[in-house]
Design a protein around this motif. Structure first.
Motif, short mmCIF file in Angstrom:
data_model
loop_
_atom_site.label_atom_id
_atom_site.label_comp_id
_atom_site.label_asym_id
_atom_site.label_seq_id
_atom_site.Cartn_x
_atom_site.Cartn_y
_atom_site.Cartn_z
N TYR A 1 166.89 49.22 69.21
CA TYR A 1 166.94 49.93 70.49
C TYR A 1 166.85 48.97 71.68
O TYR A 1 166.11 49.19 72.64
N VAL A 2 167.62 47.90 71.58
CA VAL A 2 167.71 46.93 72.67
C VAL A 2 169.18 46.64 72.93
O VAL A 2 170.06 47.06 72.18
N GLY A 3 169.47 45.90 74.00
CA GLY A 3 170.84 45.56 74.32
C GLY A 3 171.34 44.34 73.55
O GLY A 3 170.55 43.56 73.00
N ILE A 4 172.65 44.16 73.56
CA ILE A 4 173.27 43.01 72.89
C ILE A 4 172.75 41.70 73.48
O ILE A 4 172.50 40.73 72.75
N THR A 5 172.59 41.66 74.80
CA THR A 5 172.11 40.44 75.46
C THR A 5 170.74 40.04 74.94
O THR A 5 170.46 38.85 74.71
N ALA A 6 169.86 41.02 74.74
CA ALA A 6 168.53 40.73 74.22
C ALA A 6 168.60 40.19 72.80
O ALA A 6 167.90 39.24 72.44
N VAL A 7 169.47 40.78 71.98
CA VAL A 7 169.64 40.31 70.60
C VAL A 7 170.09 38.85 70.59
O VAL A 7 169.55 38.03 69.84
N LYS A 8 171.08 38.54 71.42
CA LYS A 8 171.58 37.16 71.48
C LYS A 8 170.49 36.20 71.94
O LYS A 8 170.40 35.07 71.46
N SER A 9 169.65 36.66 72.86
CA SER A 9 168.55 35.82 73.34
C SER A 9 167.54 35.55 72.22
O SER A 9 167.09 34.41 72.03
N TYR A 10 167.20 36.59 71.46
CA TYR A 10 166.29 36.41 70.33
C TYR A 10 166.88 35.47 69.28
O TYR A 10 166.18 34.63 68.71
N LEU A 11 168.18 35.61 69.02
CA LEU A 11 168.85 34.77 68.04
C LEU A 11 168.82 33.31 68.46
O LEU A 11 168.53 32.42 67.65
N LEU B 1 157.67 31.40 66.38
CA LEU B 1 158.52 32.58 66.43
C LEU B 1 157.72 33.81 66.87
O LEU B 1 156.64 34.07 66.36
N THR B 2 158.28 34.57 67.81
CA THR B 2 157.65 35.81 68.21
C THR B 2 157.99 36.89 67.18
O THR B 2 158.93 36.73 66.39
N PRO B 3 157.25 38.00 67.16
CA PRO B 3 157.58 39.07 66.22
C PRO B 3 159.02 39.56 66.37
O PRO B 3 159.67 39.87 65.36
N ARG B 4 159.52 39.66 67.60
CA ARG B 4 160.89 40.11 67.82
C ARG B 4 161.90 39.11 67.26
O ARG B 4 162.90 39.49 66.65
N GLU B 5 161.66 37.83 67.46
CA GLU B 5 162.56 36.80 66.96
C GLU B 5 162.59 36.81 65.44
O GLU B 5 163.65 36.68 64.83
N ARG B 6 161.43 36.98 64.85
CA ARG B 6 161.35 37.04 63.39
C ARG B 6 162.05 38.29 62.86
O ARG B 6 162.74 38.24 61.84
N GLU B 7 161.91 39.41 63.58
CA GLU B 7 162.57 40.65 63.17
C GLU B 7 164.08 40.50 63.21
O GLU B 7 164.79 40.91 62.28
N VAL B 8 164.59 39.89 64.28
CA VAL B 8 166.03 39.68 64.42
C VAL B 8 166.53 38.76 63.31
O VAL B 8 167.58 39.00 62.71
N ALA C 1 166.77 31.81 70.43
CA ALA C 1 165.41 31.29 70.34
C ALA C 1 165.00 31.05 68.89
O ALA C 1 164.39 30.02 68.56
N ALA C 2 165.36 31.99 68.00
CA ALA C 2 164.99 31.85 66.59
C ALA C 2 165.66 30.63 65.96
O ALA C 2 165.04 29.90 65.18
N MET C 3 166.94 30.41 66.29
CA MET C 3 167.64 29.25 65.74
C MET C 3 167.05 27.96 66.27
O MET C 3 166.90 26.97 65.53
N ALA C 4 166.68 27.94 67.54
CA ALA C 4 166.09 26.73 68.12
C ALA C 4 164.74 26.42 67.47
O ALA C 4 164.44 25.26 67.15
N LYS C 5 163.94 27.44 67.26
CA LYS C 5 162.59 27.23 66.73
C LYS C 5 162.59 26.91 65.23
O LYS C 5 161.67 26.24 64.74
N THR C 6 163.58 27.41 64.51
CA THR C 6 163.67 27.11 63.08
C THR C 6 164.47 25.84 62.80
O THR C 6 164.50 25.35 61.67
N GLY C 7 165.17 25.35 63.82
CA GLY C 7 165.93 24.12 63.66
C GLY C 7 167.23 24.27 62.91
O GLY C 7 167.77 23.29 62.40
N VAL C 8 167.76 25.50 62.85
CA VAL C 8 169.03 25.71 62.17
C VAL C 8 170.17 25.71 63.19
O VAL C 8 169.96 25.96 64.37
N LYS C 9 171.38 25.44 62.70
CA LYS C 9 172.52 25.25 63.61
C LYS C 9 173.28 26.53 63.92
O LYS C 9 173.98 26.59 64.93
N ASN C 10 173.19 27.53 63.06
CA ASN C 10 173.99 28.72 63.27
C ASN C 10 173.37 29.92 62.56
O ASN C 10 172.35 29.81 61.88
#
Length: 209
Positions: A174-184, A149-156, A186-195
């Motif tokens: 201070y980022v766009g919605i698209t960036a938030v969704k991208s971090y989410l 997890l990157t720091p941004r992904e962990r923060e999200v 990635a975070a779900m994929a790396k943690t192995g959770v479904k939602n």
């Protein structure tokens, strides 16, 4: 227009939900089902944005129906209508892919807001249900944190655990919605959770909130 499928074995409940949705200009009810098997078929036919799912139904229950809809119509976001004390079904429904939980005593405004949040990719919770989830997560032994997890992904992930919506996270970071969704994603994929719900629980268990 947000399309909604209503699933509840009580016709009176479905009628009330239908009338409430019809009063909103941006929400359209595209189908109703009184059983799990019928819900899966209707979801396949109508491809709804959101499914309001009862858990207690004869035959196939809401948990199995949620799992079936997630497998056959992955774009549908299932919001479970539950009760405060339904912990035995709450976590299995999470594992089945439900994106949110709303108590049946929620106000009309809360229900419509939950539908809109689910359609936007957020996770709607009744406050009491969220407290139960977080409380149980806090008392659960932490699992090893993924190193990828990157720091941004962990923060999200931490903000998701705190109950923030995508819009609120975007404004806080201070980022766009698209960036938030991208971090989410990635975070779900790396943690192995479904939602998002399971990501929120994971974040609380890790102490990221």
């Amino acid at each position: 227009m947000i399309t909604v499928l209503l699933v509840d074995d009580q016709a009176l409940v479905r009628s009330g939900l239908r009338m409430l949705c019809r009063g909103a200009d941006d929400i359209e009810v595209v189908g109703e089902a009184g059983a799990g098997t019928a819900a899966i078929r209707l979801a396949q036919d109508t491809k709804p944005d959101v499914v309001l799912m009862d858990l207690h139904m004869p035959g196939m229950d809401g948990i199995a129906a949620t799992r079936g809809i997630g497998q056959s119509v992955p774009t549908a976001n299932v919001v479970v209508l539950t009760t405060f004390d339904d912990d035995d079904h709450l976590y299995p429904a999470l594992q089945a892919g439900a994106c949110g939980f709303l108590a049946k005593d929620a106000t009309p405004h809360q229900l419509l807001t939950a539908i809109r949040q689910a359609a936007a990719g957020d996770t709607p919770f009744s406050p009491n249900v969220l407290r139960r989830l977080v409380g149980r997560a806090v008392t659960t032994r932490p699992v090893p944190a993924p190193t990828a997890l990157t720091p941004r992904e962990r923060e999200v992930a931490g903000y998701v655990g705190a109950g923030l919506t995508n819009q609120e996270i975007a404004e806080t970071m201070y980022v766009g919605i698209t960036a938030v969704k991208s971090y989410l994603t990635a975070a779900m994929a790396k943690t192995g959770v479904k939602n998002r719900v399971l990501l929120a629980v994971y974040a609380v268990r890790q102490g990221w909130v």
